[in-house]
Design a protein around this motif. Sequence first.
Motif, PDB file in Angstrom:
ATOM      1  N   UNK A   1      39.199   0.985 -45.639  1.00 15.00           N
ATOM      2  CA  UNK A   1      38.008   1.603 -45.056  1.00 15.00           C
ATOM      3  C   UNK A   1      37.420   0.788 -43.920  1.00 15.00           C
ATOM      4  N   UNK A   2      36.493   1.410 -43.230  1.00 19.75           N
ATOM      5  CA  UNK A   2      35.712   0.764 -42.167  1.00 19.75           C
ATOM      6  C   UNK A   2      34.347   0.428 -42.753  1.00 19.75           C
ATOM      7  N   UNK A   3      33.718  -0.657 -42.282  1.00 22.42           N
ATOM      8  CA  UNK A   3      32.420  -1.048 -42.811  1.00 22.42           C
ATOM      9  C   UNK A   3      31.511  -1.518 -41.687  1.00 22.42           C
ATOM     10  N   UNK A   4      30.265  -1.012 -41.708  1.00 19.91           N
ATOM     11  CA  UNK A   4      29.220  -1.573 -40.855  1.00 19.91           C
ATOM     12  C   UNK A   4      27.979  -1.799 -41.717  1.00 19.91           C
ATOM     13  N   UNK A   5      27.228  -2.814 -41.329  1.00 24.73           N
ATOM     14  CA  UNK A   5      25.991  -3.112 -42.045  1.00 24.73           C
ATOM     15  C   UNK A   5      24.859  -2.307 -41.429  1.00 24.73           C
ATOM     16  N   UNK A   6      23.742  -2.178 -42.128  1.00 25.99           N
ATOM     17  CA  UNK A   6      22.588  -1.483 -41.547  1.00 25.99           C
ATOM     18  C   UNK A   6      22.030  -2.176 -40.299  1.00 25.99           C
ATOM     19  N   UNK A   7      22.469  -3.396 -40.024  1.00 26.32           N
ATOM     20  CA  UNK A   7      22.047  -4.109 -38.819  1.00 26.32           C
ATOM     21  C   UNK A   7      23.061  -3.969 -37.687  1.00 26.32           C
ATOM     22  N   UNK A   8      24.109  -3.178 -37.935  1.00 16.74           N
ATOM     23  CA  UNK A   8      25.083  -2.902 -36.881  1.00 16.74           C
ATOM     24  C   UNK A   8      26.249  -3.865 -36.822  1.00 16.74           C
ATOM     25  N   UNK A   9      26.365  -4.770 -37.792  1.00 16.75           N
ATOM     26  CA  UNK A   9      27.499  -5.690 -37.802  1.00 16.75           C
ATOM     27  C   UNK A   9      28.710  -4.979 -38.389  1.00 16.75           C
ATOM     28  N   UNK A  10      29.806  -5.034 -37.676  1.00 16.98           N
ATOM     29  CA  UNK A  10      31.045  -4.435 -38.164  1.00 16.98           C
ATOM     30  C   UNK A  10      31.831  -5.496 -38.913  1.00 16.98           C
ATOM     31  N   UNK A  11      32.163  -5.198 -40.155  1.00 19.35           N
ATOM     32  CA  UNK A  11      32.986  -6.096 -40.946  1.00 19.35           C
ATOM     33  C   UNK A  11      34.437  -5.683 -40.767  1.00 19.35           C
ATOM     34  N   UNK A  12      35.305  -6.649 -40.529  1.00 22.48           N
ATOM     35  CA  UNK A  12      36.711  -6.385 -40.252  1.00 22.48           C
ATOM     36  C   UNK A  12      37.585  -7.322 -41.084  1.00 22.48           C
ATOM     37  N   UNK A  13      38.889  -7.045 -41.136  1.00 22.87           N
ATOM     38  CA  UNK A  13      39.781  -7.986 -41.824  1.00 22.87           C
ATOM     39  C   UNK A  13      39.713  -9.389 -41.200  1.00 22.87           C
ATOM     40  N   UNK A  14      39.381  -9.458 -39.922  1.00 25.44           N
ATOM     41  CA  UNK A  14      39.332 -10.746 -39.228  1.00 25.44           C
ATOM     42  C   UNK A  14      38.070 -11.553 -39.547  1.00 25.44           C
ATOM     43  N   UNK A  15      36.964 -10.895 -39.915  1.00 27.57           N
ATOM     44  CA  UNK A  15      35.736 -11.657 -40.138  1.00 27.57           C
ATOM     45  C   UNK A  15      35.207 -11.634 -41.571  1.00 27.57           C
ATOM     46  N   UNK A  16      35.806 -10.844 -42.446  1.00 30.98           N
ATOM     47  CA  UNK A  16      35.215 -10.676 -43.774  1.00 30.98           C
ATOM     48  C   UNK A  16      35.334 -11.934 -44.632  1.00 30.98           C
ATOM     49  N   UNK A  17      36.411 -12.682 -44.510  1.00 36.73           N
ATOM     50  CA  UNK A  17      36.541 -13.902 -45.325  1.00 36.73           C
ATOM     51  C   UNK A  17      35.457 -14.917 -44.959  1.00 36.73           C
ATOM     52  N   UNK A  18      35.183 -15.064 -43.671  1.00 33.53           N
ATOM     53  CA  UNK A  18      34.128 -15.977 -43.238  1.00 33.53           C
ATOM     54  C   UNK A  18      32.765 -15.501 -43.750  1.00 33.53           C
ATOM     55  N   UNK A  19      32.517 -14.193 -43.688  1.00 28.34           N
ATOM     56  CA  UNK A  19      31.242 -13.645 -44.166  1.00 28.34           C
ATOM     57  C   UNK A  19      31.102 -13.832 -45.684  1.00 28.34           C
ATOM     58  N   UNK A  20      32.207 -13.687 -46.420  1.00 26.76           N
ATOM     59  CA  UNK A  20      32.173 -13.928 -47.871  1.00 26.76           C
ATOM     60  C   UNK A  20      31.855 -15.390 -48.171  1.00 26.76           C
TER      61      UNK A  20
END
Length: 151
Positions: free
Chosen positions: A87-106
Amino acid sequence: MQIWVDADACPVAIKEILYRAADRVEAPLTLVANQALRVPPSRWIRTVQVARGFDVADNVILSRMAPGDLVVTSDIPLASEVIAAGGEVISPRGERFTPENIEQRLAQRNFLDQLRGSGEITGGPPPLGAAERQAFANALDRLLTRRAPAR
């Protein structure tokens, strides 16, 4: 593309942007929450009320979404699972979560969770302002435009 919203913590201003977008592009929009929600009448908008409990809404979204669907959430673990499910994911603040950035965000989320647990950090994110609402609207529009079928 179906749009799913982790609606319990989603700001009203973001829900209103989503209502307009769903009607404009004729995309099914489902808000999942553990409380009853009032939504405008539309053939494209529906709600699913789930029982209260840890991750109940998240589990419903994950069990019903399909690859290519869009999920709106600020829940980083849910975002990670949605991405893993295609799936695709965006936060209510407009940040797009991607396979490239999700590990860092976790990792960042887990670190901050540890700090909060030790009493080092209190409070949450700043209130949603005009810039964040615009960032969300722009991110949503980019995703919907990219996914729009040719007419």
